[in-house]
Write a protein that holds these residues in place. Structure first.
Motif, PDB file in Angstrom:
ATOM      1  N   GLY A 449     -13.126  -1.794  74.151  1.00 23.11           N
ATOM      2  CA  GLY A 449     -12.429  -1.581  73.104  1.00 23.11           C
ATOM      3  C   GLY A 449     -11.024  -1.620  73.014  1.00 23.11           C
ATOM      4  N   LEU A 450     -10.175  -1.071  71.690  1.00 25.25           N
ATOM      5  CA  LEU A 450      -8.838  -2.068  71.481  1.00 25.25           C
ATOM      6  C   LEU A 450      -7.663  -1.375  72.402  1.00 25.25           C
ATOM      7  CD1 LEU A 450      -9.904  -1.619  67.717  1.00 25.25           C
ATOM      8  CD2 LEU A 450      -9.609  -3.650  69.210  1.00 25.25           C
ATOM      9  N   GLY A 451      -6.299  -1.992  72.295  1.00 25.58           N
ATOM     10  CA  GLY A 451      -5.547  -1.343  73.277  1.00 25.58           C
ATOM     11  C   GLY A 451      -4.511  -0.510  72.112  1.00 25.58           C
ATOM     12  N   ALA A 452      -4.231   0.711  72.776  1.00 26.95           N
ATOM     13  CA  ALA A 452      -3.456   2.160  72.117  1.00 26.95           C
ATOM     14  C   ALA A 452      -2.058   1.431  71.491  1.00 26.95           C
ATOM     15  CB  ALA A 452      -3.932   3.103  72.832  1.00 26.95           C
ATOM     16  N   ASP A 453      -1.590   0.123  71.750  1.00 28.45           N
ATOM     17  CA  ASP A 453      -0.520   0.331  71.558  1.00 28.45           C
ATOM     18  C   ASP A 453      -0.563  -1.743  70.864  1.00 28.45           C
ATOM     19  OD1 ASP A 453       1.261   1.905  72.812  1.00 28.45           O
ATOM     20  OD2 ASP A 453       1.170   0.571  74.792  1.00 28.45           O
ATOM     21  N   SER A 454      -1.196  -2.204  71.306  1.00 32.18           N
ATOM     22  CA  SER A 454      -1.024  -3.494  70.385  1.00 32.18           C
ATOM     23  C   SER A 454      -3.303  -3.391  68.773  1.00 32.18           C
ATOM     24  CB  SER A 454      -1.936  -4.950  70.879  1.00 32.18           C
ATOM     25  OG  SER A 454      -3.075  -4.701  72.371  1.00 32.18           O
ATOM     26  N   ASN A 455      -3.422  -2.311  68.962  1.00 32.24           N
ATOM     27  CA  ASN A 455      -5.078  -2.429  68.337  1.00 32.24           C
ATOM     28  C   ASN A 455      -5.710  -4.117  68.593  1.00 32.24           C
ATOM     29  OD1 ASN A 455      -6.812  -0.996  66.912  1.00 32.24           O
ATOM     30  ND2 ASN A 455      -6.203  -2.076  64.879  1.00 32.24           N
ATOM     31  N   MET A 456      -5.345  -4.040  69.674  1.00 33.69           N
ATOM     32  CA  MET A 456      -5.652  -5.920  69.961  1.00 33.69           C
ATOM     33  C   MET A 456      -7.079  -6.045  71.326  1.00 33.69           C
ATOM     34  SD  MET A 456      -4.934  -8.267  67.947  1.00 33.69           S
ATOM     35  CE  MET A 456      -5.249  -9.817  68.580  1.00 33.69           C
ATOM     36  N   PRO A 457      -8.424  -6.203  71.051  1.00 37.68           N
ATOM     37  CA  PRO A 457      -9.362  -5.949  71.832  1.00 37.68           C
ATOM     38  C   PRO A 457      -8.995  -6.183  73.734  1.00 37.68           C
ATOM     39  CG  PRO A 457      -9.785  -7.728  70.427  1.00 37.68           C
ATOM     40  CD  PRO A 457      -8.501  -8.111  70.117  1.00 37.68           C
ATOM     41  N   VAL A 458      -9.409  -5.487  74.438  1.00 40.18           N
ATOM     42  CA  VAL A 458      -9.785  -6.083  75.847  1.00 40.18           C
ATOM     43  C   VAL A 458     -10.732  -6.227  76.650  1.00 40.18           C
ATOM     44  CG1 VAL A 458      -8.609  -3.903  78.037  1.00 40.18           C
ATOM     45  CG2 VAL A 458      -7.433  -3.551  75.843  1.00 40.18           C
ATOM     46  N   GLY A 459     -10.455  -6.677  77.232  1.00 42.47           N
ATOM     47  CA  GLY A 459     -11.903  -7.613  78.193  1.00 42.47           C
ATOM     48  C   GLY A 459     -12.056  -6.699  79.313  1.00 42.47           C
ATOM     49  N   LEU A 460     -13.195  -5.656  79.319  1.00 44.99           N
ATOM     50  CA  LEU A 460     -13.423  -5.887  81.349  1.00 44.99           C
ATOM     51  C   LEU A 460     -13.591  -7.228  81.706  1.00 44.99           C
ATOM     52  CD1 LEU A 460     -12.770  -3.107  83.603  1.00 44.99           C
ATOM     53  CD2 LEU A 460     -15.619  -3.015  82.533  1.00 44.99           C
ATOM     54  N   GLN A 461     -13.801  -7.245  83.305  1.00 46.82           N
ATOM     55  CA  GLN A 461     -14.192  -8.181  83.750  1.00 46.82           C
ATOM     56  C   GLN A 461     -14.824  -8.028  84.587  1.00 46.82           C
ATOM     57  OE1 GLN A 461     -12.881 -12.919  85.745  1.00 46.82           O
ATOM     58  NE2 GLN A 461     -11.780 -11.247  85.565  1.00 46.82           N
ATOM     59  N   LEU A 462     -16.505  -8.688  85.183  1.00 49.46           N
ATOM     60  CA  LEU A 462     -17.385  -8.356  85.847  1.00 49.46           C
ATOM     61  C   LEU A 462     -17.969  -9.642  87.033  1.00 49.46           C
ATOM     62  CD1 LEU A 462     -20.052  -6.358  83.496  1.00 49.46           C
ATOM     63  CD2 LEU A 462     -17.957  -5.371  85.232  1.00 49.46           C
ATOM     64  N   PHE A 463     -17.964  -9.523  88.211  1.00 48.02           N
ATOM     65  CA  PHE A 463     -18.071 -10.381  89.023  1.00 48.02           C
ATOM     66  C   PHE A 463     -19.245 -10.260  89.971  1.00 48.02           C
ATOM     67  CE2 PHE A 463     -13.193  -9.669  89.138  1.00 48.02           C
ATOM     68  CZ  PHE A 463     -12.947 -10.250  88.754  1.00 48.02           C
ATOM     69  N   GLY A 464     -19.558 -11.060  90.190  1.00 46.11           N
ATOM     70  CA  GLY A 464     -21.428 -10.743  90.579  1.00 46.11           C
ATOM     71  C   GLY A 464     -20.859 -11.833  91.786  1.00 46.11           C
ATOM     72  N   PRO A 465     -21.692 -12.193  92.624  1.00 42.85           N
ATOM     73  CA  PRO A 465     -21.660 -13.122  94.065  1.00 42.85           C
ATOM     74  C   PRO A 465     -23.144 -13.934  93.888  1.00 42.85           C
ATOM     75  CG  PRO A 465     -23.540 -10.381  94.352  1.00 42.85           C
ATOM     76  CD  PRO A 465     -22.966 -10.678  93.362  1.00 42.85           C
ATOM     77  N   ALA A 466     -23.308 -15.311  93.961  1.00 41.25           N
ATOM     78  CA  ALA A 466     -23.342 -16.577  93.773  1.00 41.25           C
ATOM     79  C   ALA A 466     -24.932 -15.961  93.325  1.00 41.25           C
ATOM     80  CB  ALA A 466     -23.519 -17.079  94.848  1.00 41.25           C
ATOM     81  N   PHE A 467     -25.150 -17.235  92.012  1.00 41.09           N
ATOM     82  CA  PHE A 467     -26.590 -16.549  91.199  1.00 41.09           C
ATOM     83  C   PHE A 467     -26.613 -15.038  91.181  1.00 41.09           C
ATOM     84  CE2 PHE A 467     -26.407 -20.695  93.564  1.00 41.09           C
ATOM     85  CZ  PHE A 467     -26.763 -21.841  92.809  1.00 41.09           C
ATOM     86  N   GLY A 468     -25.506 -14.700  90.401  1.00 42.62           N
ATOM     87  CA  GLY A 468     -25.937 -12.918  90.466  1.00 42.62           C
ATOM     88  C   GLY A 468     -25.406 -12.914  89.495  1.00 42.62           C
ATOM     89  N   GLU A 469     -25.817 -13.232  88.020  1.00 46.30           N
ATOM     90  CA  GLU A 469     -26.227 -13.069  86.686  1.00 46.30           C
ATOM     91  C   GLU A 469     -26.357 -12.341  86.494  1.00 46.30           C
ATOM     92  OE1 GLU A 469     -25.111 -17.727  87.362  1.00 46.30           O
ATOM     93  OE2 GLU A 469     -26.562 -16.558  88.278  1.00 46.30           O
ATOM     94  N   GLU A 470     -28.069 -12.594  86.927  1.00 47.18           N
ATOM     95  CA  GLU A 470     -28.871 -11.058  85.870  1.00 47.18           C
ATOM     96  C   GLU A 470     -28.573  -9.836  86.426  1.00 47.18           C
ATOM     97  OE1 GLU A 470     -33.352 -11.152  87.723  1.00 47.18           O
ATOM     98  OE2 GLU A 470     -32.392 -11.700  88.829  1.00 47.18           O
ATOM     99  N   GLN A 471     -27.241  -9.110  88.151  1.00 47.01           N
ATOM    100  CA  GLN A 471     -26.762  -7.797  87.492  1.00 47.01           C
ATOM    101  C   GLN A 471     -25.696  -8.025  86.854  1.00 47.01           C
ATOM    102  OE1 GLN A 471     -27.757  -5.008  90.054  1.00 47.01           O
ATOM    103  NE2 GLN A 471     -26.433  -4.375  88.449  1.00 47.01           N
ATOM    104  N   LEU A 472     -24.662  -8.949  86.451  1.00 50.29           N
ATOM    105  CA  LEU A 472     -23.670  -9.067  85.518  1.00 50.29           C
ATOM    106  C   LEU A 472     -24.087  -8.198  84.711  1.00 50.29           C
ATOM    107  CD1 LEU A 472     -21.568 -11.846  86.546  1.00 50.29           C
ATOM    108  CD2 LEU A 472     -21.480  -9.213  87.274  1.00 50.29           C
ATOM    109  N   LEU A 473     -25.165  -9.418  83.826  1.00 57.70           N
ATOM    110  CA  LEU A 473     -25.853  -8.627  82.693  1.00 57.70           C
ATOM    111  C   LEU A 473     -26.404  -7.432  82.154  1.00 57.70           C
ATOM    112  CD1 LEU A 473     -27.708 -12.436  82.206  1.00 57.70           C
ATOM    113  CD2 LEU A 473     -25.538 -11.375  80.862  1.00 57.70           C
ATOM    114  N   ARG A 474     -26.859  -6.561  83.630  1.00 57.61           N
ATOM    115  CA  ARG A 474     -27.800  -5.363  82.939  1.00 57.61           C
ATOM    116  C   ARG A 474     -26.410  -4.602  83.064  1.00 57.61           C
ATOM    117  NH1 ARG A 474     -30.763  -6.354  87.818  1.00 57.61           N
ATOM    118  NH2 ARG A 474     -32.177  -7.014  86.226  1.00 57.61           N
ATOM    119  N   THR A 475     -25.650  -5.106  84.239  1.00 59.12           N
ATOM    120  CA  THR A 475     -23.893  -3.946  83.855  1.00 59.12           C
ATOM    121  C   THR A 475     -23.498  -3.951  83.133  1.00 59.12           C
ATOM    122  OG1 THR A 475     -24.189  -4.834  86.893  1.00 59.12           O
ATOM    123  CG2 THR A 475     -21.884  -3.167  85.510  1.00 59.12           C
ATOM    124  N   ALA A 476     -23.611  -5.123  82.404  1.00 56.58           N
ATOM    125  CA  ALA A 476     -22.972  -5.328  80.952  1.00 56.58           C
ATOM    126  C   ALA A 476     -23.598  -4.820  79.689  1.00 56.58           C
ATOM    127  CB  ALA A 476     -22.466  -6.397  80.961  1.00 56.58           C
TER     128      ALA A 476
END
Length: 494
Positions: A449-476
């Motif tokens: 989404g966009l920040g309510a004050d700046s109207n600029m993009p906000v990023g949510l960061q997702l972390f996974g265990p080693a070689f856990g890219e599949e779960q990150l992509l599925r969640t995202a």
């Protein structure tokens, strides 16, 4: 035909496969977008216009190849990766006009998958920075607000994706340099597990931290690019001989039912960060977590207690490795050489003084200091020990959860010039990203989404265990479907 550059990589790939779009048309649409947007954002250092069009025409004449999943798709490469048909400068004067004789493995794999490389993206010099203001050639602007930075060091890659100059780009991430610009520019970026993608052909900054990853407009887009560039490479001794899962299938699959999302208090109640987290960032990220819960996920409080030491440990290790890696740029074998020097020592000193920018010099000097006799044990060894503790924190956390989530950055994109006089404040922009590099684990940033004050993009960061890219992509991918994607950047509207 409607504007092609507004489409996702997957959409363009499908049009190419059906014959409703030619490779030449895809490339020309991106070149037209570059002509329209580049004067505003300064995201590129080199455009291979003639070569890209010639490649596309040859591909069209040969016909669509279903064995190449990126056939005809125009992409852009960060200028830290070697390209045999374009200069590779790392945003530095010391490599001005340097033309490598080979492609980086990741670039070669993209080409083998059918992608067409059309340009090289601007970056902080030798990937040292969080705003792309340290480039020796130009300062890149954020397409959402031209007065703000795009993040760094892969700011050119983030800006060119956001501005529609290409359908995907490669960046590099040593301490957050994919995830930060992805957050600031409103695109998706993933840093894979250390060893998942070959570093061969990546000009090294911090060898034990650097990793190559894709940036694009959707989760499925980055999954397809990651699929193409992953895999073992005998030319890289740190490359992991691990099977590559079907990342695209992961990005298309499933629900979040039963998923346990860890919320580290150090990221959501970050009293250690100078000034804390902006409320607009917290609000957008909390709304994303609420959306995940709506989809069936549960949240679990976790702790990463050594996070407060991550900045100090990271900059000691990164600068130490930089001082070693950048010793090769001496004016002797390649790159800039000061022709006025009269002795060998003077040539070394003068070439490096004139060739490197201030931030690179700062990091080389600090790195040399922490590795010097009498200080190695006090600094570098301690930082390496803290690094191990940080990795242990993640391993303990993953006993309670499947993925970890937090803000990608404490703020949205800040104005150009705001932090250039205060390197320490700039370093603190990486507070939420560097731990993953120290631990060698995968992470990604998803626009929520966009920040309510700046109207600029906000990023949510997702972390996974080693070689856990599949779960990150599925969640995202599930979150992206629920939240939606951002529109056209405000700074380029009209």
């Amino acid at each position: 035909m409607q504007d092609i550059t507004s489409k996702t990589l997957i959409e363009v790939r499908d049009l190419l496969a059906k014959g409703e779009l030619t490779a030449e048309q895809a490339v020309q649409s991106c070149l037209d977008s570059i002509d329209a947007t580049e004067p505003k954002i300064n995201a590129l250092l080199h455009v291979a216009r003639d070569t890209a069009l010639a490649t596309a025409k040859a591909m069209d004449q040969a016909g669509y190849d279903p064995e190449k999943p990126l056939w005809g798709v125009p992409v852009i490469i960060k200028d830290a990766l070697t390209t045999k048909d374009m200069p590779t400068t790392c945003g530095s004067r010391i490599l001005e006009n340097f033309n490598p004789p080979f492609d980086a493995t990741a670039v070669d794999k993209l080409r083998q998958a059918g992608a067409i490389v059309i340009a090289k993206a601007n970056m902080d010099e030798f990937a040292m920075g969080s705003s792309t203001e340290n480039s020796a050639y130009k300062t890149t602007s954020n397409p959402w607000d031209l007065s703000r930075v795009p993040g760094g060091s892969s700011g050119g890659s983030g800006a060119c994706v956001s501005a529609g100059q290409c359908f995907g780009a490669l960046g590099t991430d040593t301490g957050g340099s994919i995830r930060l610009p992805a957050s600031f520019c409103g695109c998706v970026g993933i840093k894979p597990t250390y060893g998942r993608v070959s570093r061969y052909g990546l000009v090294a900054y911090g060898s034990s931290l650097d990793q190559i990853g894709p940036m694009a407009r959707s989760v499925e887009d980055v999954a397809l690019m990651l699929q193409a560039i992953s895999g073992h490479d005998p030319k890289d001794s740190t490359s992991a001989d691990t099977p590559v899962p079907d990342f695209v299938a992961a990005a298309q699959a499933g629900s979040l039912e039963g998923l346990r999302i860890g919320l580290p208090e150090e990221y959501w109640n970050n009293a250690d960060h100078k000034g804390g987290i902006d409320s607009e960032v917290l609000d957008a990220c909390r709304a994303a977590i609420t959306a995940a819960e709506k989809l069936g996920a549960t949240t679990v409080p976790v702790s990463l207690p050594h996070t407060k030491y991550a900045i100090a440990a990271y900059y000691i290790i990164a600068m130490a490795e930089a001082s070693s890696n950048l010793a090769r740029f001496d004016g002797v074998r390649y790159g800039f050489r000061d022709k006025d020097a009269s002795t060998l020592l003077e040539m070394y000193r003068s070439s490096r003084t004139k060739g490197f920018g201030d931030e690179v010099k700062r990091r080389i000097i600090i790195g040399t200091y922490v590795l010097s006799s009498g200080y190695y044990d006090a600094y570098y060894r301690k930082a390496a020990q803290v690094r191990r503790l940080i990795r242990d924190d993640f391993q303990k956390a993953y006993e309670q959860c499947d993925v970890i989530a937090g803000p990608s950055c404490p703020t949205t994109a800040f104005p150009v010039g705001q932090m250039t006089a205060d390197p320490l404040q700039m370093y603190l922009m990486d507070i939420f990203t560097i731990s993953l590099n120290l631990a060698g684990l995968p992470g990604m940033s998803l626009p929520v989404g966009l920040g309510a004050d700046s109207n600029m993009p906000v990023g949510l960061q997702l972390f996974g265990p080693a070689f856990g890219e599949e779960q990150l992509l599925r969640t995202a991918a599930s979150l992206e479907k629920e939240i939606g994607v951002l529109g056209k950047p405000n700074g380029l509207v009209g």
